[in-house]
Scaffold this motif. Structure first.
Motif, PDB file in Angstrom:
ATOM      1  N   MET A   1       0.843  -1.139  -0.344  1.00 31.97           N
ATOM      2  CA  MET A   1       0.035   0.004  -0.115  1.00 31.97           C
ATOM      3  C   MET A   1       1.100   1.180  -0.193  1.00 31.97           C
ATOM      4  O   MET A   1       1.951   1.144   0.909  1.00 31.97           O
ATOM      5  N   ALA A   2       0.607   2.125  -0.947  1.00 28.91           N
ATOM      6  CA  ALA A   2       1.298   3.288  -0.914  1.00 28.91           C
ATOM      7  C   ALA A   2       0.702   4.064   0.263  1.00 28.91           C
ATOM      8  O   ALA A   2      -0.137   3.989   0.707  1.00 28.91           O
ATOM      9  N   SER A   3       1.481   5.328   0.704  1.00 31.44           N
ATOM     10  CA  SER A   3       0.990   6.199   1.757  1.00 31.44           C
ATOM     11  C   SER A   3       0.012   6.989   1.129  1.00 31.44           C
ATOM     12  O   SER A   3      -0.280   7.173   0.138  1.00 31.44           O
ATOM     13  N   SER A   4      -0.713   7.625   2.157  1.00 29.03           N
ATOM     14  CA  SER A   4      -1.906   8.637   1.921  1.00 29.03           C
ATOM     15  C   SER A   4      -1.251   9.651   0.977  1.00 29.03           C
ATOM     16  O   SER A   4      -2.131   9.935   0.357  1.00 29.03           O
ATOM     17  N   LYS A   5      -0.235  10.154   1.463  1.00 28.10           N
ATOM     18  CA  LYS A   5       0.364  11.393   0.445  1.00 28.10           C
ATOM     19  C   LYS A   5       0.324  10.847  -0.787  1.00 28.10           C
ATOM     20  O   LYS A   5       0.201  11.587  -1.799  1.00 28.10           O
ATOM     21  N   ARG A 123      -5.918 -12.268  -4.865  1.00 25.92           N
ATOM     22  CA  ARG A 123      -5.031 -11.194  -4.809  1.00 25.92           C
ATOM     23  C   ARG A 123      -3.642 -11.434  -5.898  1.00 25.92           C
ATOM     24  O   ARG A 123      -3.323 -12.632  -5.750  1.00 25.92           O
ATOM     25  N   HIS A 124      -3.157 -10.485  -6.175  1.00 26.31           N
ATOM     26  CA  HIS A 124      -1.978 -10.515  -7.085  1.00 26.31           C
ATOM     27  C   HIS A 124      -0.989  -9.463  -6.433  1.00 26.31           C
ATOM     28  O   HIS A 124      -1.516  -8.304  -6.414  1.00 26.31           O
ATOM     29  N   SER A 125       0.267  -9.831  -6.395  1.00 23.67           N
ATOM     30  CA  SER A 125       1.149  -8.696  -5.893  1.00 23.67           C
ATOM     31  C   SER A 125       2.364  -8.727  -6.785  1.00 23.67           C
ATOM     32  O   SER A 125       2.750  -9.737  -7.173  1.00 23.67           O
ATOM     33  N   LEU A 126       3.028  -7.675  -7.035  1.00 20.98           N
ATOM     34  CA  LEU A 126       4.231  -7.510  -7.855  1.00 20.98           C
ATOM     35  C   LEU A 126       5.318  -7.890  -6.788  1.00 20.98           C
ATOM     36  O   LEU A 126       6.639  -8.136  -7.245  1.00 20.98           O
ATOM     37  N   ASN A 127       5.181  -7.712  -5.388  1.00 25.26           N
ATOM     38  CA  ASN A 127       5.859  -8.035  -4.385  1.00 25.26           C
ATOM     39  C   ASN A 127       7.397  -7.257  -4.618  1.00 25.26           C
ATOM     40  O   ASN A 127       8.425  -7.788  -4.652  1.00 25.26           O
ATOM     41  N   LEU A 128       7.420  -6.041  -4.890  1.00 29.45           N
ATOM     42  CA  LEU A 128       8.423  -5.140  -5.035  1.00 29.45           C
ATOM     43  C   LEU A 128       9.162  -4.659  -3.757  1.00 29.45           C
ATOM     44  O   LEU A 128      10.132  -4.478  -3.744  1.00 29.45           O
ATOM     45  N   TRP A 129       8.167  -3.983  -2.843  1.00 24.80           N
ATOM     46  CA  TRP A 129       8.411  -3.489  -1.703  1.00 24.80           C
ATOM     47  C   TRP A 129       7.310  -3.229  -0.858  1.00 24.80           C
ATOM     48  O   TRP A 129       6.438  -3.771  -1.139  1.00 24.80           O
ATOM     49  N   ASN A 130       7.657  -2.995   0.548  1.00 31.13           N
ATOM     50  CA  ASN A 130       6.855  -2.892   1.605  1.00 31.13           C
ATOM     51  C   ASN A 130       5.751  -1.604   1.636  1.00 31.13           C
ATOM     52  O   ASN A 130       6.553  -0.578   0.949  1.00 31.13           O
ATOM     53  N   SER A 131       4.669  -1.693   2.246  1.00 33.41           N
ATOM     54  CA  SER A 131       4.072  -0.307   2.453  1.00 33.41           C
ATOM     55  C   SER A 131       4.939   0.882   2.636  1.00 33.41           C
ATOM     56  O   SER A 131       5.478   0.798   3.634  1.00 33.41           O
ATOM     57  N   GLY A 132       4.493   1.931   1.971  1.00 32.71           N
ATOM     58  CA  GLY A 132       5.225   3.164   2.237  1.00 32.71           C
ATOM     59  C   GLY A 132       6.526   3.530   1.823  1.00 32.71           C
ATOM     60  O   GLY A 132       6.904   4.587   1.740  1.00 32.71           O
ATOM     61  N   ARG A 133       6.895   2.328   1.226  1.00 32.50           N
ATOM     62  CA  ARG A 133       8.352   2.567   0.689  1.00 32.50           C
ATOM     63  C   ARG A 133       8.288   2.775  -0.903  1.00 32.50           C
ATOM     64  O   ARG A 133       7.216   2.449  -1.537  1.00 32.50           O
TER      65      ARG A 133
END
Length: 170
Positions: A1-5, A123-133
């Motif tokens: 998940m990306a950050s709110s900003k 669900r499918h994920s690219l699994n590149l980085w954790n949330s907010g990164r």
């Protein structure tokens, strides 16, 4: 998940994309649907998260599990396709198109996260980085897409990728 900003910034980019497409199809930049699609695109950029909140209760808890129905890719793609085909025929099409652009941009921003998004069934994920990164990458990519699409539809390909015709294959 990306950050709110990041979701807000990508929502603005989605609004620019939607407004450019509506202006191209709807008859110019002064068409009222252009502003409505932009505003709806910005709202749609955060919609998959705020649609999960039970606004009718005092607790304001989630009424469904996070990243389920409101993050379902098929639903957002269906809204995008139906509203796109209705542009120029319905007053509701432009804001619906902008909202769908924002919602899809939200899903694309969440996709690299290990939790992923439910595009079709699971669900499918690219699994590149954790949330907010790596939010800067997400925001930069969304604004690059906004520039490319708005330049392509607004300037009839003048700033798209005209240099590709000069490449020789083989």
């Amino acid at each position: 998940m990306a950050s709110s900003k990041a979701h807000h910034a990508t929502g603005f980019a989605a609004g620019v994309i939607a407004a450019a497409i509506v202006a191209h199809i709807g008859g110019g930049p002064l068409h009222p649907g252009v502003l409505l699609s932009f505003i709806a695109g910005v709202a749609g950029g955060t919609a998959p998260d705020w649609l999960e909140v039970a606004w009718w209760s005092r607790a304001r808890r989630l009424w469904i599990t996070h990243r389920t129905l409101t993050h379902w890719g098929i639903g957002w793609l269906a809204l995008l396709a139906v509203s796109y085909h209705a542009l120029g025929h319905s007053v509701y099409a432009a804001p619906a198109f902008g909202f769908a652009c924002g919602g899809l941009m939200h899903l694309l921003a969440d996709w690299p996260n290990p939790l992923g998004v439910p595009w079709i069934a699971g669900r499918h994920s690219l699994n590149l980085w954790n949330s907010g990164r790596c939010d800067l990458i997400i925001v930069a990519a969304s604004w690059a897409a906004a520039w490319f699409i708005s330049a392509h539809v607004g300037l009839h390909g003048a700033y798209g990728l005209p240099w590709l015709r000069h490449l020789r294959v083989g």
